[in-house]
Design a protein around this motif. Structure first.
Motif, short mmCIF file in Angstrom:
data_model
loop_
_atom_site.label_atom_id
_atom_site.label_comp_id
_atom_site.label_asym_id
_atom_site.label_seq_id
_atom_site.Cartn_x
_atom_site.Cartn_y
_atom_site.Cartn_z
N THR A 325 0.83 -1.20 0.00
CA THR A 325 0.00 0.00 0.00
C THR A 325 0.87 1.26 0.00
N VAL A 326 0.61 2.13 -0.96
CA VAL A 326 1.31 3.41 -1.06
C VAL A 326 0.26 4.50 -1.22
N THR A 327 0.34 5.53 -0.39
CA THR A 327 -0.65 6.61 -0.44
C THR A 327 -0.03 7.86 -1.04
N LEU A 328 -0.68 8.41 -2.06
CA LEU A 328 -0.21 9.66 -2.68
C LEU A 328 -0.73 10.87 -1.92
N PRO A 329 0.03 12.00 -1.93
CA PRO A 329 1.39 12.12 -2.45
C PRO A 329 2.39 11.39 -1.56
N CYS A 330 3.50 10.94 -2.17
CA CYS A 330 4.49 10.18 -1.42
C CYS A 330 5.86 10.45 -2.01
N LYS A 331 6.89 9.93 -1.40
CA LYS A 331 8.23 10.01 -1.96
C LYS A 331 8.38 8.94 -3.04
N VAL A 332 9.18 9.25 -4.04
CA VAL A 332 9.43 8.27 -5.09
C VAL A 332 10.01 6.99 -4.49
N SER A 333 10.77 7.14 -3.42
CA SER A 333 11.39 5.99 -2.77
C SER A 333 10.36 4.98 -2.27
N GLU A 334 9.13 5.45 -1.94
CA GLU A 334 8.10 4.53 -1.48
C GLU A 334 7.65 3.60 -2.60
#
Length: 474
Positions: A325-334
């Motif tokens: 699970t990745v929530t925007l906005p986020c770091k590209v690293s995620e």
């Protein structure tokens, strides 16, 4: 604000590029300028400017020249519109000049159009969807979708004594049709020479200038000569030397009211037509299109409210990336942690991004499948791409390549049917389509459209072929 009746759907990938508001000291790009113009356009209450249209052609050795030169003004809230100027004609050395005016004002429960031509005032009611306007958000939004087609000139130019950015590119004919379509060709006495369908297939040179301080359109110039010649080359009956249109936007939010001349109110007689019709063109509504719109409204009138809203919200922006699970906005690293690595061929791994600047890297999964992203260094020091903030992305299956494993809330992903999408997310804010694809646009329910989701589907298979998310309230 009003959208153009025939809004096109060219270039979904262009709208993935988000920018922050005007006034931030960031490098100007076509994508950023168009996005900022769209945002700033939400505050436009009135506009004044000019429009010129020029045409020169020869028929059987006889030269004909036509020029329209008008002053324009419009007020958004009242839907008032004013156009005054001249039509100049030169036929084999014989010049003819004609004064022309057009006003659009509210009367009773609707809009009335008053036209002055041939020393006579006429009036006719304005049908829904046919309202005149000098500029609206729809125009800028349609250009935004084609931002990738434009390049930014290295030097600034001057318009109305102000410094301006200059953008040059070839726009899709579907946009130009709205600016210079059958009605304008009718006005030049060429109605039917080229159909709107033919115009939509063409690519048309366009130059746009943008006020540097306000980040609002200064002028739009469209050159139709070459494309019209190509479209008419089979007939061989006419040689086009010049055909172009330019709109210049002089002042914003200065016009308070459109006032109808007293003589127009007193002398106007009922007429079925407009300036174009009075010049000999066949004006009129596309009744079939209007009827279809009415039927669509009737069909959805009794739709259950749950169906309109859908069963899942996309606004959490929680993505499932290969099971993580990745929530925007986020770091590209995620995203990198989820298995999507920055493609070094696109952006070198050691490249440093300055504060406020942006990059557009491609991320690859272990199988080489790609997702295009937009990221910005939101810090105050130089940073690697991996440390930049990712605020938009674009994935597609239209090229027949492998698909990155990314799903939106509710497991919405490429390949899902349009019906399944509507069941989950409900009715979108906007719908638009061309001959092959359609686009559903969802956005946060606010006036600034700070977050948006674009879904492109194939009209034949009814399956999703592209997904775009754009965020600029970070």
């Amino acid at each position: 604000m009003r959208k153009w009746k025939k809004a096109g759907t060219i270039g979904l990938i262009a709208v993935m590029l988000c920018v922050s508001g005007a006034g931030c000291k960031k490098k100007a790009t076509p994508e950023r300028l168009f996005k900022d113009m769209a945002k700033n356009g939400e505050t436009i209450e009135s506009i004044s400017g000019k429009m010129t249209a020029n045409m020169e052609f020869a028929v059987e050795g006889q030269s004909v020249g036509m020029k329209m030169d008008f002053d324009l003004a419009s007020v958004e809230k009242s839907e008032g519109f004013q156009m005054e100027g001249k039509l100049l004609m030169d036929i084999a050395g014989t010049e003819v000049s004609m004064d022309m005016s057009n006003y659009q004002v509210k009367e009773d429960d609707g809009l009335m159009s008053y036209t002055y031509v041939n020393n006579m005032w006429t009036k006719s009611p304005v049908e829904s969807g046919e309202e005149e306007t000098t500029l609206n958000a729809g125009m800028v939004e349609e250009l935004t979708k084609q931002a990738k087609a434009f390049t930014l000139s290295e030097e600034l130019v001057t318009v109305n004594g102000k410094e301006c950015f200059e953008l040059k590119g070839d726009i899709g004919g579907e946009f130009a049709t709205d600016v210079l379509g059958e009605d304008m060709l009718d006005a030049f006495g060429m109605g039917g020479a080229v159909s709107e369908e033919e115009l939509k297939e063409l690519e048309i040179p366009c130059t746009i200038t943008v006020y540097k301080k306000e980040i609002l359109p200064a002028s739009i110039f469209i050159d139709m000569k070459d494309v019209l010649m190509t479209a008419m080359e089979e007939s061989g009956e006419m040689e086009i030397q010049e055909l172009n249109l330019e709109m210049t936007f002089d002042e914003y939010n200065k016009v308070k009211e459109i006032k109808l001349p007293k003589e127009a109110k007193e002398e106007a007689i009922d007429a079925d037509g407009s300036i174009d019709g009075l010049l000999g063109g066949e004006m009129g509504e596309d009744l079939e299109e209007d009827t279809e719109e009415e039927v669509e409204k009737e069909d959805t009138a009794d739709v259950d409210e749950t169906e309109k809203k859908g069963t899942v919200s996309w606004e959490s922006l929680e993505l499932n990336v290969s099971g993580k699970t990745v929530t925007l906005p986020c770091k590209v690293s995620e995203l990198e942690a989820a298995g999507l690595k920055v493609d070094a061929e696109e952006v070198p791994a050691d490249k440093m991004v300055k504060p406020g600047e942006t990059e557009f890297p491609m991320l690859k999964d272990k199988n080489g499948n790609q997702v295009g992203v937009y990221c910005e260094n939101t810090g105050d020091k130089d940073a690697k791409v991996s440390d930049c903030t990712l605020t938009g992305f674009y994935i597609t299956s239209r090229d027949g390549e492998g698909i990155v494993d990314i799903a939106l809330p509710g497991d919405v992903r490429l390949g899902m049917t349009e019906a399944e999408l509507l069941e989950k997310y409900g009715e979108p804010r906007e719908k638009s389509e061309d001959t092959k694809t359609g686009i559903l646009t969802y956005s946060w329910d606010d006036e600034l459209f700070t977050r948006s989701l674009g879904i492109e589907f194939d009209k034949d298979s009814k399956k999703i072929i592209s997904i775009m998310i754009d965020i600029w309230d970070y």
